[in-house]
Design a protein around this motif. Structure first.
Motif, short mmCIF file in Angstrom:
data_model
loop_
_atom_site.label_atom_id
_atom_site.label_comp_id
_atom_site.label_asym_id
_atom_site.label_seq_id
_atom_site.Cartn_x
_atom_site.Cartn_y
_atom_site.Cartn_z
N THR A 84 0.72 -0.99 0.17
CA THR A 84 0.30 -0.31 -0.07
C THR A 84 0.66 1.28 0.06
O THR A 84 0.73 2.63 -0.58
CB THR A 84 -1.03 -0.32 1.38
OG1 THR A 84 -2.12 -1.54 1.29
CG2 THR A 84 -1.64 1.14 1.64
N ALA A 85 1.54 1.27 0.86
CA ALA A 85 2.84 2.65 0.54
C ALA A 85 3.55 2.57 -0.39
O ALA A 85 3.69 3.96 -1.10
CB ALA A 85 3.92 2.35 2.51
N ALA A 86 3.87 1.54 -1.17
CA ALA A 86 4.48 1.84 -2.57
C ALA A 86 4.29 2.11 -3.83
O ALA A 86 4.09 3.07 -4.27
CB ALA A 86 5.51 0.30 -2.78
N SER A 87 2.51 2.12 -3.57
CA SER A 87 1.24 1.50 -4.50
C SER A 87 2.00 3.16 -4.35
O SER A 87 0.10 3.86 -6.13
CB SER A 87 0.16 1.39 -4.10
OG SER A 87 -0.53 2.13 -3.02
N ALA A 88 1.68 4.32 -3.46
CA ALA A 88 1.55 6.06 -3.21
C ALA A 88 1.89 6.46 -4.79
O ALA A 88 2.47 7.64 -5.39
CB ALA A 88 1.95 6.50 -2.27
N THR A 102 7.77 -5.95 -10.21
CA THR A 102 8.71 -6.29 -9.52
C THR A 102 8.85 -5.03 -8.58
O THR A 102 9.84 -5.43 -7.61
CB THR A 102 9.75 -6.41 -10.59
OG1 THR A 102 9.55 -6.83 -11.92
CG2 THR A 102 11.33 -6.84 -10.26
N ALA A 103 8.35 -4.26 -8.98
CA ALA A 103 9.02 -3.00 -8.25
C ALA A 103 7.94 -2.94 -7.02
O ALA A 103 8.10 -3.07 -5.45
CB ALA A 103 8.14 -1.64 -8.54
N GLY A 104 6.74 -4.57 -6.91
CA GLY A 104 5.79 -4.58 -5.97
C GLY A 104 6.59 -5.79 -5.02
O GLY A 104 6.75 -5.52 -4.18
N ALA A 105 6.82 -6.65 -5.82
CA ALA A 105 8.20 -7.05 -5.10
C ALA A 105 9.15 -7.24 -4.44
O ALA A 105 9.46 -7.64 -3.26
CB ALA A 105 9.03 -8.75 -5.99
N MET A 106 9.55 -5.83 -4.86
CA MET A 106 10.88 -5.05 -4.22
C MET A 106 10.01 -4.38 -3.25
O MET A 106 10.98 -4.67 -1.83
CB MET A 106 11.37 -3.95 -5.02
CG MET A 106 12.52 -3.60 -4.77
SD MET A 106 13.22 -2.08 -5.71
CE MET A 106 14.40 -3.35 -7.04
N ALA A 107 8.83 -3.98 -2.65
CA ALA A 107 7.92 -2.92 -1.16
C ALA A 107 8.24 -4.71 -0.03
O ALA A 107 8.19 -4.13 0.48
CB ALA A 107 7.15 -2.39 -2.39
N ALA A 108 7.91 -5.63 -0.88
CA ALA A 108 7.27 -6.82 -0.24
C ALA A 108 8.91 -7.39 0.41
O ALA A 108 8.74 -7.64 1.49
CB ALA A 108 6.32 -7.95 -1.10
N PRO A 120 17.98 -6.61 2.99
CA PRO A 120 17.97 -6.80 0.94
C PRO A 120 19.29 -6.13 0.51
O PRO A 120 19.13 -5.08 1.20
CB PRO A 120 16.60 -6.09 1.35
CG PRO A 120 15.46 -6.36 2.24
CD PRO A 120 16.58 -5.83 3.68
N ALA A 121 19.82 -6.01 -0.08
CA ALA A 121 20.66 -5.83 -1.21
C ALA A 121 20.30 -4.50 -1.61
O ALA A 121 18.79 -4.68 -2.02
CB ALA A 121 21.34 -6.50 -1.73
N PRO A 122 21.00 -3.42 -2.18
CA PRO A 122 20.13 -2.98 -3.01
C PRO A 122 20.27 -2.80 -4.42
O PRO A 122 21.04 -3.48 -5.01
CB PRO A 122 21.01 -1.53 -3.21
CG PRO A 122 21.89 -2.10 -2.64
CD PRO A 122 21.75 -3.52 -2.00
N TYR A 123 18.85 -2.11 -5.11
CA TYR A 123 18.98 -2.90 -6.61
C TYR A 123 17.93 -1.49 -6.74
O TYR A 123 16.74 -1.00 -6.47
CB TYR A 123 18.06 -3.90 -7.09
CG TYR A 123 17.83 -5.36 -6.26
CD1 TYR A 123 18.78 -6.15 -7.28
CD2 TYR A 123 18.32 -6.06 -4.93
CE1 TYR A 123 19.30 -7.50 -6.76
CE2 TYR A 123 18.41 -7.45 -4.88
CZ TYR A 123 19.20 -7.95 -5.46
OH TYR A 123 19.31 -9.10 -5.61
N CYS A 221 9.24 -13.09 -10.04
CA CYS A 221 9.70 -12.15 -10.32
C CYS A 221 10.58 -11.61 -8.86
O CYS A 221 11.36 -10.80 -8.91
CB CYS A 221 9.19 -10.64 -10.49
SG CYS A 221 8.22 -10.44 -9.37
N LEU A 222 10.90 -12.72 -7.84
CA LEU A 222 11.36 -11.94 -6.62
C LEU A 222 12.28 -13.08 -6.75
O LEU A 222 13.36 -12.60 -5.94
CB LEU A 222 9.80 -12.61 -5.69
CG LEU A 222 10.64 -12.85 -4.51
CD1 LEU A 222 10.66 -11.04 -3.79
CD2 LEU A 222 9.89 -13.34 -2.57
N LEU A 223 12.40 -13.75 -7.34
CA LEU A 223 13.60 -15.07 -6.91
C LEU A 223 15.08 -13.78 -6.92
O LEU A 223 16.20 -14.32 -6.73
CB LEU A 223 13.42 -16.21 -7.86
CG LEU A 223 15.02 -16.92 -8.27
CD1 LEU A 223 15.32 -17.52 -7.01
CD2 LEU A 223 15.26 -17.87 -9.46
#
Length: 284
Positions: A84-88, A102-108, A120-123, A221-223
């Motif tokens: 929800t926060a990332a969706s803004a 992939t942005a959703g997976a990165m947020a989670a 998490p490592a930075p991407y 896409c999370l892998l």
């Protein structure tokens, strides 16, 4: 979209399987079930759907299910607030496809890695397809918009070296991507080339331990973002796995387990429940 696909009459097969993994087989289990887009983005539903009320019912039904039936030995990762926060600021679900982005997976990712005590490592996200039209567009026949497919690229280090062995496939791969799929009818298959019953990813990370992933296509896409955190990742899609499940679980007894799939799959698909048999006194 039906928020009440769980009928309240006992736990679904997948939840029973997850509980058996922890309670009977003794695995360290983390559960990451991804909510549907309608729950995270209710304002995008047609006005007559009353999206806010639907989202609240969906969330409440899910929380009731977990409260009543999820084993206390299972760690539950609730990624809803992160999405929800990332969706803004970004699209966390595709507009033309049923998957998260992939942005959703990165947020989670931070929420999912927290039980593993990993940071998490930075991407950086790099666009590899700018005209993606997925399953929702195909089923509706509406092609007035398109999506972008992004892949995560390490921001401060070289790409993680890997070898990938897909069961039933000759030879080894050296990437978790299939660039040729970007020119196919389903560019989302750039992530590993689609779904397989089982494959094993060996990373260049020593002493990071083994991870068994039970998943659907949301995980694909999370892998890439999990590679720095484990020495070996064994990925099983219960919908396509047709080998002996007992031998699989016995071979992974030193691994931790991540169950990662969409909520729709978790509530309706029977295969995860079948994959995890009851542990018998005979020593299965």
């Amino acid at each position: 979209y039906d928020p009440e696909v769980w009928d309240g009459n006992g736990p679904p097969a997948a939840l029973q399987g997850v509980n058996r993994l922890a309670d009977e087989w003794g695995f360290d289990v983390t559960l990451a079930v991804i909510p549907e887009a309608a729950e995270i983005l209710p304002s995008r539903l047609p006005w007559a759907a009353d999206g806010e009320a639907l989202a609240k019912r969906s969330r409440a039904s899910w929380e009731t299910l977990l409260d009543e039936y999820l084993s206390s030995a299972v760690r539950n990762c609730d990624v809803s607030d992160a999405l929800t926060a990332a969706s803004a600021e970004t699209d966390v679900y595709y507009r033309t496809d049923h998957h998260w982005t992939t942005a959703g997976a990165m947020a989670a990712l931070p929420v999912i890695l927290e039980p593993f005590e990993e940071t998490p490592a930075p991407y950086e996200l790099v666009e590899v397809c700018g005209g993606f039209r997925g399953t929702l567009a195909a089923s509706s026949g509406v092609y007035s918009t398109s999506d972008r497919i992004m892949i995560p690229v390490p921001a401060d280090r070289p790409e993680e070296p890997v070898t990938v062995r897909v069961d039933g496939e000759d030879g080894l791969r050296t990437s978790v991507y299939r660039a040729d799929e970007l020119y196919s009818g389903d560019p989302y298959r750039v992530f590993m080339g689609g779904n397989y019953g089982k494959y094993t990813v060996t990373t260049g990370e020593p002493d990071k331990g083994r991870l068994l992933v039970l998943k659907d296509s949301y995980f694909n896409c999370l892998l890439p973002m999990l590679l720095p955190h484990f020495s070996e990742i064994v990925v099983v899609d219960p919908r396509y796995y047709d080998e002996d499940p007992v031998l699989l679980l016995l071979s992974m007894k030193d691994a931790r387990v991540l169950v990662c799939c969409s909520r729709a799959t978790f509530l309706t698909d029977q295969s995860l429940g079948r994959l995890v048999p009851e542990r018998t006194e005979g020593g299965q």
